[in-house]
Scaffold this motif. Structure first.
Motif, mmCIF file in Angstrom:
data_model
loop_
_atom_site.group_PDB
_atom_site.id
_atom_site.type_symbol
_atom_site.label_atom_id
_atom_site.label_comp_id
_atom_site.label_asym_id
_atom_site.label_seq_id
_atom_site.Cartn_x
_atom_site.Cartn_y
_atom_site.Cartn_z
ATOM 1 N N GLU A 42 -15.263 -0.187 3.312
ATOM 2 C CA GLU A 42 -14.200 -0.412 2.333
ATOM 3 C C GLU A 42 -13.259 -1.508 2.821
ATOM 4 O O GLU A 42 -12.801 -2.345 2.021
ATOM 5 N N HIS A 43 -12.951 -1.528 4.116
ATOM 6 C CA HIS A 43 -12.117 -2.589 4.673
ATOM 7 C C HIS A 43 -12.786 -3.946 4.511
ATOM 8 O O HIS A 43 -12.138 -4.942 4.169
ATOM 9 N N GLN A 87 0.855 -1.177 0.000
ATOM 10 C CA GLN A 87 0.000 0.000 0.000
ATOM 11 C C GLN A 87 0.899 1.239 0.000
ATOM 12 O O GLN A 87 2.069 1.170 0.402
ATOM 13 N N GLN A 90 -12.874 -9.737 -0.776
ATOM 14 C CA GLN A 90 -12.141 -10.072 -1.992
ATOM 15 C C GLN A 90 -10.912 -10.921 -1.686
ATOM 16 O O GLN A 90 -10.614 -11.887 -2.403
ATOM 17 N N ARG A 91 -10.222 -10.567 -0.626
ATOM 18 C CA ARG A 91 -9.018 -11.336 -0.255
ATOM 19 C C ARG A 91 -9.394 -12.751 0.170
ATOM 20 O O ARG A 91 -8.658 -13.710 -0.116
ATOM 21 N N TRP A 148 -12.529 -5.134 0.937
ATOM 22 C CA TRP A 148 -11.194 -5.690 0.691
ATOM 23 C C TRP A 148 -11.082 -7.082 1.294
ATOM 24 O O TRP A 148 -10.567 -8.012 0.642
ATOM 25 N N PRO A 200 -6.581 -3.001 6.264
ATOM 26 C CA PRO A 200 -5.954 -3.521 5.045
ATOM 27 C C PRO A 200 -5.108 -2.424 4.388
ATOM 28 O O PRO A 200 -5.278 -1.249 4.712
ATOM 29 N N ALA A 201 -4.223 -2.777 3.428
ATOM 30 C CA ALA A 201 -4.016 -4.122 2.896
ATOM 31 C C ALA A 201 -3.021 -4.885 3.780
ATOM 32 O O ALA A 201 -2.162 -4.283 4.427
#
Length: 385
Positions: free
Chosen positions: A336-337, A244, A343-344, A340, A313-314
């Protein structure tokens, strides 16, 4: 096989029971009525003398003083040596580095039949800056200027080398575009610039070698990674999605008056198995937060363990549900966290699902053939996302 057995069996009943035990051991200076850790814990970490070991020790000391918890730290100089105790449930938590990402992806040391993608979760991880440094007299001012230059890599050290490759990818370059030189050890690699045997390499901003270069006749320059370059970041994250943007103010040739925009990854990454009791993880991260003032001055970078930095994150793997619960309570965890993290988690799950298919296809074939088969299945899984 570790992949199929160690990660899916439930935690021992005693682990859940100890979470509910009130700490009243000798030497405890204070006991929280709400935060109840086990009487004893085992953590794995990097070797004695490393930053990871020093930071784990400082946190363990704070836990002992506040809650009376006795922590045994099991150090190891190898990625497998740090992760094996966690996977086999001989360690409760691990203070890891980029091997967290490698293990979850099933690459490098963890691409063999014995391993494969590991179902790991993060509790927290301190931001640790990482950058490409050059000799000031090499006239390298941007990442694109690295083309054709002598670039120092560490033989047998994918943790360093994959990060260097990510920087090159940002500029649209690969190892083929530089004069890649392999040096036998980390120390030899980092000091190669001062000896005028290389023009650039990559590392954190505070090792003694980069200070030596800064004080040498060659001088030092850190190459910036502009956060606004979306295409560059897309290429970089394809190689190392755990990076990041980060503005660093501590290091050789770096200060608050002379900051540099480079990258951050997480080291140490406080890591657990995915099946670790959520109550234990919740209690642990709460204790990490409650004792922050007790350990934050142990080293120059330990203030970065504040959860507003270490709990977002990230990071190398998805956050554990127990950690997310506490981070939400603290108002740190955002939508938003969570996006993420989802998706991870999906990325990790498709790799875990691909592993048995590769194992079946490679049955009876050589290790070299297996490596090719696994990489094929791995890329198919990632391309499906």
């Amino acid at each position: 096989m570790i992949h199929s057995l160690a990660l899916r069996r439930p935690l021992l009943t005693v682990t859940a029971a100890t979470v509910l035990t009130t700490m009243m051991t000798l030497g405890a200076t204070a006991v929280s009525a709400e935060t109840e850790l086990p009487d004893t814990m085992t953590w794995s970490s990097y070797d004695v003398g490393s930053a990871g070991y020093a930071e784990a020790s400082a946190i363990a000391d704070a836990f002992g003083k506040k809650y009376g918890t006795r922590v045994r730290i099991q150090p190891s100089g190898s990625a497998i040596g740090r992760l094996q105790p966690l996977i086999s449930e001989r360690a409760d938590f691990s203070f890891l580095a980029t091997e967290t990402f490698f293990a979850a992806e099933g690459i490098h040391d963890f691409s063999t039949r014995r391993w494969g993608p590991q179902d790991l979760r993060a509790v927290a991880g301190r931001p640790s800056s990482f950058g490409i440094f050059t000799a000031a007299d090499a006239n390298i001012k941007t990442l694109k200027d690295l083309k054709g230059k002598r670039f120092a890599y560490v033989a047998g050290n994918p943790s360093i080398n994959v990060k260097c490759d990510a920087f090159l990818a940002f500029a649209g370059l690969t190892r083929d575009d530089v004069e890649a030189i392999m040096f036998p050890t980390y120390g030899n690699t980092m000091s190669s610039l001062a000896r005028n045997e290389a023009d650039a390499s990559c590392t954190t901003t505070t090792p003694s070698h980069v200070y030596e270069l800064a004080e040498s006749p060659r001088g030092i320059r850190w190459l910036e990674v502009p956060a606004e370059d979306k295409d560059g970041w897309a290429r970089l994250k394809a190689v190392a999605p755990f990076f990041q943007p980060y503005t660093e103010t501590i290091g050789a040739g770096i200060s608050k008056e002379n900051p540099v925009d480079i990258l951050a990854y997480r080291y140490p990454v406080l890591t657990v198995r995915a099946d670790t009791d959520p109550e234990l993880v919740y209690t642990f991260i709460k204790a990490l937060d409650e004792t922050y003032d007790m350990y934050k001055d142990a080293t120059a970078v330990m203030p970065r363990w504040r959860l507003s930095e270490a709990g977002t994150p990230a990071i190398d793997v998805p956050f554990h549900a127990g950690a997310i619960r506490y981070l939400k309570e603290k108002g740190i965890w955002t939508e938003e966290h969570q996006a993420w993290n989802d998706q991870r988690t999906e990325r990790l799950n498709v790799l875990i699902a691909a592993w048995p298919k590769a194992m079946a296809e490679a049955d009876g074939k050589s290790d070299d053939e297996f490596a090719v088969i696994w990489e094929k299945h791995r890329m198919e899984a990632l391309n499906s996302l």
